[in-house]
Design an enzyme around this catalytic site. Structure first.
Site, PDB file in Angstrom:
ATOM      1  N   CYS A  72       2.547 -10.960  19.937  1.00 22.20           N
ATOM      2  CA  CYS A  72       1.588 -10.629  18.879  1.00 22.20           C
ATOM      3  C   CYS A  72       2.100 -11.197  17.553  1.00 22.20           C
ATOM      4  CB  CYS A  72       1.376  -9.124  18.732  1.00 22.20           C
ATOM      5  SG  CYS A  72       0.334  -8.762  17.285  1.00 22.20           S
ATOM      6  N   HIS A 127      -2.543  -3.855  16.738  1.00 25.05           N
ATOM      7  CA  HIS A 127      -3.522  -4.579  15.925  1.00 25.05           C
ATOM      8  C   HIS A 127      -4.859  -4.784  16.615  1.00 25.05           C
ATOM      9  CE1 HIS A 127       0.365  -5.629  14.016  1.00 25.05           C
ATOM     10  NE2 HIS A 127      -0.354  -5.450  12.934  1.00 25.05           N
ATOM     11  N   CYS A 178      -3.210  -6.503  21.635  1.00 25.20           N
ATOM     12  CA  CYS A 178      -2.062  -5.823  21.033  1.00 25.20           C
ATOM     13  C   CYS A 178      -2.426  -4.359  20.831  1.00 25.20           C
ATOM     14  CB  CYS A 178      -1.737  -6.461  19.681  1.00 25.20           C
ATOM     15  SG  CYS A 178      -0.624  -5.443  18.687  1.00 25.20           S
ATOM     16  N   CYS A 218       2.502  -8.455  14.764  1.00 20.68           N
ATOM     17  CA  CYS A 218       3.701  -7.618  14.897  1.00 20.68           C
ATOM     18  C   CYS A 218       4.961  -8.466  14.815  1.00 20.68           C
ATOM     19  CB  CYS A 218       3.789  -6.947  16.265  1.00 20.68           C
ATOM     20  SG  CYS A 218       2.537  -5.758  16.638  1.00 20.68           S
ATOM     21  N   HIS A 246       4.109   1.605   2.149  1.00 19.09           N
ATOM     22  CA  HIS A 246       5.321   0.940   1.654  1.00 19.09           C
ATOM     23  C   HIS A 246       5.941   1.755   0.513  1.00 19.09           C
ATOM     24  CE1 HIS A 246       2.651  -2.545   2.958  1.00 19.09           C
ATOM     25  NE2 HIS A 246       3.605  -2.508   3.860  1.00 19.09           N
ATOM     26  N   LYS A 294      -3.101   6.033  11.310  1.00 16.98           N
ATOM     27  CA  LYS A 294      -2.036   5.483  10.488  1.00 16.98           C
ATOM     28  C   LYS A 294      -2.667   4.674   9.360  1.00 16.98           C
ATOM     29  CE  LYS A 294       1.760   2.224  10.350  1.00 16.98           C
ATOM     30  NZ  LYS A 294       2.221   0.918  10.790  1.00 16.98           N
ATOM     31  N   HIS A 297       0.844  -1.197   0.000  1.00 13.95           N
ATOM     32  CA  HIS A 297       0.000   0.000   0.000  1.00 13.95           C
ATOM     33  C   HIS A 297       0.881   1.248   0.000  1.00 13.95           C
ATOM     34  CE1 HIS A 297       0.585   0.869   4.258  1.00 13.95           C
ATOM     35  NE2 HIS A 297       0.239  -0.387   4.561  1.00 13.95           N
ATOM     36  N   LYS A 336      -2.918  -1.757   6.523  1.00 15.28           N
ATOM     37  CA  LYS A 336      -3.785  -2.779   5.963  1.00 15.28           C
ATOM     38  C   LYS A 336      -4.766  -3.271   7.026  1.00 15.28           C
ATOM     39  CE  LYS A 336      -4.724  -5.130   2.332  1.00 15.28           C
ATOM     40  NZ  LYS A 336      -4.979  -4.538   1.031  1.00 15.28           N
TER      41      LYS A 336
HETATM   42  N1  MSP Z   1       9.028  -6.791   7.706  1.00 16.37           N
HETATM   43  C1  MSP Z   1       9.132  -5.731   8.628  1.00 16.37           C
HETATM   44  C2  MSP Z   1      10.399  -4.928   8.401  1.00 16.37           C
HETATM   45  C3  MSP Z   1      11.673  -5.704   8.449  1.00 16.37           C
HETATM   46  S1  MSP Z   1      13.053  -4.719   8.091  1.00 16.37           S
HETATM   47  C4  MSP Z   1      14.386  -5.654   8.469  1.00 16.37           C
HETATM   48  C5  MSP Z   1       7.930  -4.813   8.485  1.00 16.37           C
HETATM   49  N2  MSP Z   1       7.266  -4.881   7.329  1.00 16.37           N
HETATM   50  S2  MSP Z   1       5.983  -4.001   6.944  1.00 16.37           S
HETATM   51  O1  MSP Z   1       5.474  -4.573   5.716  1.00 16.37           O
HETATM   52  O2  MSP Z   1       5.081  -3.929   8.026  1.00 16.37           O
HETATM   53  O3  MSP Z   1       6.526  -2.603   6.578  1.00 16.37           O
HETATM   54  C6  MSP Z   1       6.722  -1.610   7.556  1.00 16.37           C
HETATM   55  C7  MSP Z   1       7.303  -0.387   6.885  1.00 16.37           C
HETATM   56  O4  MSP Z   1       6.457   0.052   5.816  1.00 16.37           O
HETATM   57  C8  MSP Z   1       7.381   0.819   7.804  1.00 16.37           C
HETATM   58  O5  MSP Z   1       8.537   0.801   8.608  1.00 16.37           O
HETATM   59  C9  MSP Z   1       7.405   1.937   6.797  1.00 16.37           C
HETATM   60  O6  MSP Z   1       8.657   1.989   6.200  1.00 16.37           O
HETATM   61  C10 MSP Z   1       6.380   1.457   5.781  1.00 16.37           C
HETATM   62  N3  MSP Z   1       5.024   1.848   6.152  1.00 16.37           N
HETATM   63  C11 MSP Z   1       3.937   1.015   6.290  1.00 16.37           C
HETATM   64  N4  MSP Z   1       2.841   1.773   6.586  1.00 16.37           N
HETATM   65  C12 MSP Z   1       3.175   3.068   6.649  1.00 16.37           C
HETATM   66  C13 MSP Z   1       2.484   4.271   6.890  1.00 16.37           C
HETATM   67  N5  MSP Z   1       1.189   4.333   7.107  1.00 16.37           N
HETATM   68  N6  MSP Z   1       3.203   5.413   6.879  1.00 16.37           N
HETATM   69  C14 MSP Z   1       4.551   5.429   6.640  1.00 16.37           C
HETATM   70  N7  MSP Z   1       5.227   4.318   6.406  1.00 16.37           N
HETATM   71  C15 MSP Z   1       4.585   3.110   6.392  1.00 16.37           C
HETATM   72  O7  MSP Z   1       7.672  -4.057   9.397  1.00 16.37           O
END
Ligand code: MSP
Length: 505
Positions: A125, A146, A143, A128, A20, A295, A17, A298
């Site tokens: 969790c 979540h 959590c 997480c 990312h 925030k 989304h 998903k």
């Molecule tokens: N897999 C772990 C990260 C491992 S790194 C060694 C993870 N993945 S995640 O799919 O949840 O991605 C989290 C990251 O996505 C956040 O740290 C950020 O970079 C980005 N974001 C996801 N949602 C976001 C927002 N709503 N706003 C800003 N960044 C966001 O955690």
């Protein structure tokens, strides 16, 4: 010099989304900017495929974790392409080379005496993939992120002696004030450390979807240790037959969202120290993209699909909007309305119009060739240090600040045209030289801002530079006066056409 920048690797439990896309865009801007400066850049992104988040999502969908991972990893790969990201490699933690390298490094940590068997008892969790203390839970057993009910767990696993790194981490933070940015996140990480570090589970006994622990094959590594190591392992196999760690390790900057601060600013440097490896130069933590006050995530279901936005407005617009609207390093709201507003008022009216007016006037008054004429000193001096300033801001990972600096100069050029009114002067034959001087100055300023904007909006700025007969987007070209007149102005499609639909979401 080399420059190594990374994004987090994204979980493949769901589709990509806008959140990312945000981190990947920011990392790409850094990578492209550093390439403009002649640095040897390595830009890494990829997917995090092991652990409960993925295993449980697969179970819910009735598919094997590997199948879910294959499907969604492809979606994340497509996202990087759609975003025009220039990553040098896309790592998947299910790559066999990654798994072998994780085993090597963590075996070293074990051999160095930082691992011991123990029993974990507490909350966990699975979404997480994180352990929770009583104080963190909401409503007794939920959590805080979540809002799902958690169960208390008890299992025998291996622990990482995080507590052994308390002093070393404090020392690292004392010696390296820019280890974590921005400052609030440095403070947050340091206060977490000063609060006292407990040892953490390094392995999971019940899970099968992970990297096998070499000294006890009944267990797999806790997904976070497997995931963090991607930043290192990728360099060992991204180029067949080459080990890039000599050139690129340690990383210059890990870009992350604030949700994963603890793992990157506490666990990660401690793990590297335990393995006898160098810690990264910097972890830069950005804020959340919010929808309204929440925030975007998903699990909350309030996500904007980046593919749809790009379909409608083009990728450069999205890249620009996200970095301009949300002050990088802070939280900020995004919305389809905000998006349309910046599209119309800044991209179409300010930059787009400046480009088309300048090109049209050069065609009309100068035979279609950028005039050879000295620019006004006042204009030249206002552009004198813009590239240095932008470089400083990018070095500080102040992406929004850099855009603001550039945009001030876009506005200055519009103002200059407004003040000088070359279209009026052109009616008077005796003012020919003056008109040429004005239009050379504007074309030259436009060229400079386009070079500086290039990492943010690679497609549009390439079109502009080409239309003005320029091919170089190196940083050296961002000096006002670096290019004289003489270039033919070519055809240019409208850069930011009016968009009918009002639904960016
Ligand atoms: N897999 C772990 C990260 C491992 S790194 C060694 C993870 N993945 S995640 O799919 O949840 O991605 C989290 C990251 O996505 C956040 O740290 C950020 O970079 C980005 N974001 C996801 N949602 C976001 C927002 N709503 N706003 C800003 N960044 C966001 O955690």
């Amino acid at each position: 010099m080399s420059y190594y920048v990374t994004t987090p690797i994204y979980y493949v439990n769901a589709e990509p989304h806008l959140g990312h896309a945000y981190t990947t865009i920011a990392a790409d801007v850094l990578a492209r900017h550093m390439r403009q400066r002649g640095e040897d850049v390595f830009f890494l992104t990829g997917t995090d495929e092991h652990g409960e988040p993925v295993a449980q999502a697969a179970e819910r969908q009735g598919v094997e974790p590997r199948d879910l991972a294959d499907r969604n990893a492809q979606r994340f790969r497509d996202l990087t392409t759609t975003l025009d990201a220039t990553n040098d490699f896309f790592i998947r933690t299910s790559d066999s080379q990654h798994e072998a390298a994780v085993q090597r490094v963590l075996q070293q940590v074990y051999d160095n005496g930082f691992v011991y068997p123990g029993t974990y008892e507490g909350w966990y969790c699975p979404r997480c993939a994180d352990f929770k203390t009583d104080a963190e839970l909401v409503d007794g057993n939920k959590c805080p992120i979540h809002l799902i009910e958690l169960e208390r767990e008890k299992e025998d696993n291996y622990f990482f002696k995080l507590s052994a790194f308390q002093d070393k981490l404090e020392q690292l933070y004392a010696e390296r004030p820019d280890f974590v940015g921005p400052q609030v996140r440095y403070n947050e990480a340091l206060s977490f450390i000063k609060g006292g570090l407990n040892d953490v589970s390094l392995t999971r006994a019940r899970l099968r979807w992970g990297v096998t622990v070499p000294w006890d094959e009944s267990q797999v590594f806790y997904v976070w240790f497997d995931a963090l190591l991607n930043y290192y392992t990728a360099l060992t196999y991204a180029r067949e037959g080459q080990d890039l760690t000599g050139e690129f390790w340690p990383a210059d900057v890990h870009l992350i969202g604030k949700d994963i601060l603890k793992f990157h600013t506490v666990y990660w440097p401690a793990l590297l120290m335990a393995a006898g490896m160098e810690v990264p130069k910097r972890v830069y933590v950005h804020g959340y993209l919010l929808m309204g006050e929440h925030k975007m995530s998903k699990s909350l279901g309030n996500v904007i699909d980046p593919f749809q936005v790009i379909d409608l407005y083009g990728v450069d617009t999205l890249r620009y909007y996200l970095l301009r609207e949300v002050n990088f390093g802070h939280d900020g709201s995004v919305s389809p309305e905000g998006f349309e507003k910046r599209y119309d008022s800044e991209l179409a009216n300010e930059y787009g119009n400046l480009v088309s007016r300048t090109a049209n006037m050069i065609r009309r008054y100068c035979g279609g060739t950028v005039p050879e004429a000295p620019a006004d000193d006042s204009l030249a001096s206002e552009f004198a240090n813009v590239a240095e300033r932008v470089c400083e801001q990018i070095d500080a990972v102040d992406l929004t600040g850099a855009l603001e600096t550039i945009w001030k100069h876009v506005r200055r050029l519009n103002q200059y045209l407004q003040d000088e009114q070359p279209w009026k002067l052109a009616k008077d034959d005796s003012q020919g030289e003056r008109v040429e001087s004005i239009l050379y100055g504007v074309a030259e300023g436009l060229r400079v801002v386009s070079v500086l904007l290039h990492p943010f909006m690679p497609e549009k700025t390439t079109a502009v530079l080409e239309a003005f007969g320029q091919s170089s987007a190196d940083i050296a070209a961002a000096r006002f006066g670096a290019v004289g007149g003489g270039a033919e102005v070519g055809e240019l499609q409208p850069l930011f056409p009016r968009i009918e639909s009002a639904t960016a979401a």
